[in-house]
Design a protein around this motif. Sequence first.
Motif, PDB file in Angstrom:
ATOM      1  N   ILE A  29     -14.380  -0.714  -1.745  1.00 48.48           N
ATOM      2  CA  ILE A  29     -14.478  -1.787  -3.295  1.00 48.48           C
ATOM      3  C   ILE A  29     -12.639  -3.114  -2.559  1.00 48.48           C
ATOM      4  O   ILE A  29     -12.901  -4.244  -2.628  1.00 48.48           O
ATOM      5  N   VAL A  30     -11.917  -2.146  -2.550  1.00 49.58           N
ATOM      6  CA  VAL A  30     -10.604  -3.218  -2.449  1.00 49.58           C
ATOM      7  C   VAL A  30     -10.613  -3.841  -1.229  1.00 49.58           C
ATOM      8  O   VAL A  30      -9.761  -5.335  -0.490  1.00 49.58           O
ATOM      9  N   GLY A  31     -10.980  -2.646  -0.389  1.00 50.69           N
ATOM     10  CA  GLY A  31     -10.734  -3.704   1.039  1.00 50.69           C
ATOM     11  C   GLY A  31     -11.770  -4.195   1.254  1.00 50.69           C
ATOM     12  O   GLY A  31     -11.891  -5.469   2.042  1.00 50.69           O
ATOM     13  N   HIS A  82       0.546  -1.831   0.157  1.00 51.79           N
ATOM     14  CA  HIS A  82       0.346  -0.346  -0.105  1.00 51.79           C
ATOM     15  C   HIS A  82       0.471   1.287   0.066  1.00 51.79           C
ATOM     16  O   HIS A  82       0.571   2.424  -0.639  1.00 51.79           O
ATOM     17  N   PHE A  83       1.460   0.820   0.755  1.00 48.79           N
ATOM     18  CA  PHE A  83       3.012   2.060   0.693  1.00 48.79           C
ATOM     19  C   PHE A  83       3.126   2.378  -1.165  1.00 48.79           C
ATOM     20  O   PHE A  83       3.651   4.005  -1.482  1.00 48.79           O
ATOM     21  N   GLY A  84       3.648   1.583  -1.507  1.00 45.21           N
ATOM     22  CA  GLY A  84       3.962   2.223  -3.494  1.00 45.21           C
ATOM     23  C   GLY A  84       2.488   2.199  -3.480  1.00 45.21           C
ATOM     24  O   GLY A  84       2.829   3.835  -4.515  1.00 45.21           O
ATOM     25  N   ARG A  88      -3.570  -4.735  -2.169  1.00 43.24           N
ATOM     26  CA  ARG A  88      -3.365  -3.680  -1.309  1.00 43.24           C
ATOM     27  C   ARG A  88      -2.606  -2.305  -2.215  1.00 43.24           C
ATOM     28  O   ARG A  88      -2.559  -1.574  -1.337  1.00 43.24           O
ATOM     29  N   PHE A  89      -1.671  -2.840  -3.529  1.00 39.44           N
ATOM     30  CA  PHE A  89      -1.258  -1.723  -3.780  1.00 39.44           C
ATOM     31  C   PHE A  89      -2.821  -0.533  -4.409  1.00 39.44           C
ATOM     32  O   PHE A  89      -2.504   0.246  -4.391  1.00 39.44           O
ATOM     33  N   THR A  90      -3.506  -1.179  -4.634  1.00 35.00           N
ATOM     34  CA  THR A  90      -4.785  -0.280  -5.506  1.00 35.00           C
ATOM     35  C   THR A  90      -5.536  -0.192  -3.739  1.00 35.00           C
ATOM     36  O   THR A  90      -5.605   1.283  -3.852  1.00 35.00           O
ATOM     37  N   CYS A  91      -5.630   0.415  -2.696  1.00 38.29           N
ATOM     38  CA  CYS A  91      -5.576   0.428  -1.729  1.00 38.29           C
ATOM     39  C   CYS A  91      -4.979   1.813  -1.045  1.00 38.29           C
ATOM     40  O   CYS A  91      -5.428   2.905  -0.814  1.00 38.29           O
ATOM     41  N   GLY A  92      -3.360   1.625  -1.712  1.00 35.35           N
ATOM     42  CA  GLY A  92      -2.317   2.907  -1.253  1.00 35.35           C
ATOM     43  C   GLY A  92      -2.644   3.860  -2.433  1.00 35.35           C
ATOM     44  O   GLY A  92      -3.440   4.979  -2.491  1.00 35.35           O
ATOM     45  N   LEU A  93      -3.122   3.578  -3.517  1.00 39.18           N
ATOM     46  CA  LEU A  93      -3.694   4.513  -4.490  1.00 39.18           C
ATOM     47  C   LEU A  93      -5.310   4.962  -3.892  1.00 39.18           C
ATOM     48  O   LEU A  93      -5.060   6.398  -3.869  1.00 39.18           O
ATOM     49  N   GLU A 129      -2.762 -12.282  -4.815  1.00 39.64           N
ATOM     50  CA  GLU A 129      -4.337 -11.016  -4.900  1.00 39.64           C
ATOM     51  C   GLU A 129      -4.340 -10.058  -3.993  1.00 39.64           C
ATOM     52  O   GLU A 129      -4.634  -8.973  -4.471  1.00 39.64           O
ATOM     53  N   LEU A 130      -3.226 -10.741  -2.498  1.00 31.49           N
ATOM     54  CA  LEU A 130      -3.022  -9.467  -1.528  1.00 31.49           C
ATOM     55  C   LEU A 130      -2.442  -8.601  -2.198  1.00 31.49           C
ATOM     56  O   LEU A 130      -2.519  -6.992  -1.270  1.00 31.49           O
TER      57      LEU A 130
END
Length: 250
Positions: A131-133, A98-100, A149-154, A144-145
């Motif tokens: 949605i991502v959560g 998620h930091f990325g 998590r990357f998309t969550c960071g966005l 997948e996770l």
Amino acid sequence: QQPRSIDDFLDSAYRHGQSQIHYHSGPASTFLYILQRWRYHIVFLALGLANSGDSAEMGCTSYILSSSNFQHDILQDGNQDGGEVDFAKRGAAIASAHFGGMLVSGLLSGVLADVWGRRSTLLLGLTCNTIVGTLSAMARNATELCLLRFTCGLGLGMVISGVVTLSAEISPPSRRGRFMTLVASCYTLGFLYISLWAVIVFKGSGSGNWRLFMFVNVMPTIIAALLVTLFVPESPRFYLCRGRLREAVE
């Protein structure tokens, strides 16, 4: 008559809303009065919840990594009993993904907020994280996770951009410090919220349903998305910068 700044209009609107309370009677008028009286508080409660949802998403990873059930389902080689738990690669990737996303979003979300609007950017981030959560609670493997998590960071980056900018631009100057402090303090509440649920779900042994934990984790974001949709206006400064004067006044 001297020109008035945006801050002058914001302060006048806030004081006008407070002064209208003495001129209404009857149930309908009383409800409208209460809504108007607490309008700014509801708006900044919504922004505060959005901020809490951000911190909850950022803090949840450390709790699930310590869950024995999560280690078995996601980190263990082959998901077989007795397999090696891969903290070095899978665990580190999940913890940092998620930091990325936040790095990428941090570079782009400010531009998006200037072009598309602060409120729209905030709602996009909240919708993304909702949605991502939810999907994160159903992840089947580490790959997948990590992607989720990357998309969550966005989404986190977009929420931060929208919350900070809206808090500053729609608050009346006479109460700006108070309202912005309220929103900022909710960031800590997000960590406290997820810590409490970690105690409830994982208990003392570290076992427990990590998928339930991830779903509970997204609840502040869902509530914030609903409140922002219903109560939070677009920034009048954004409208003025885009030449949309009538919408700015309204």
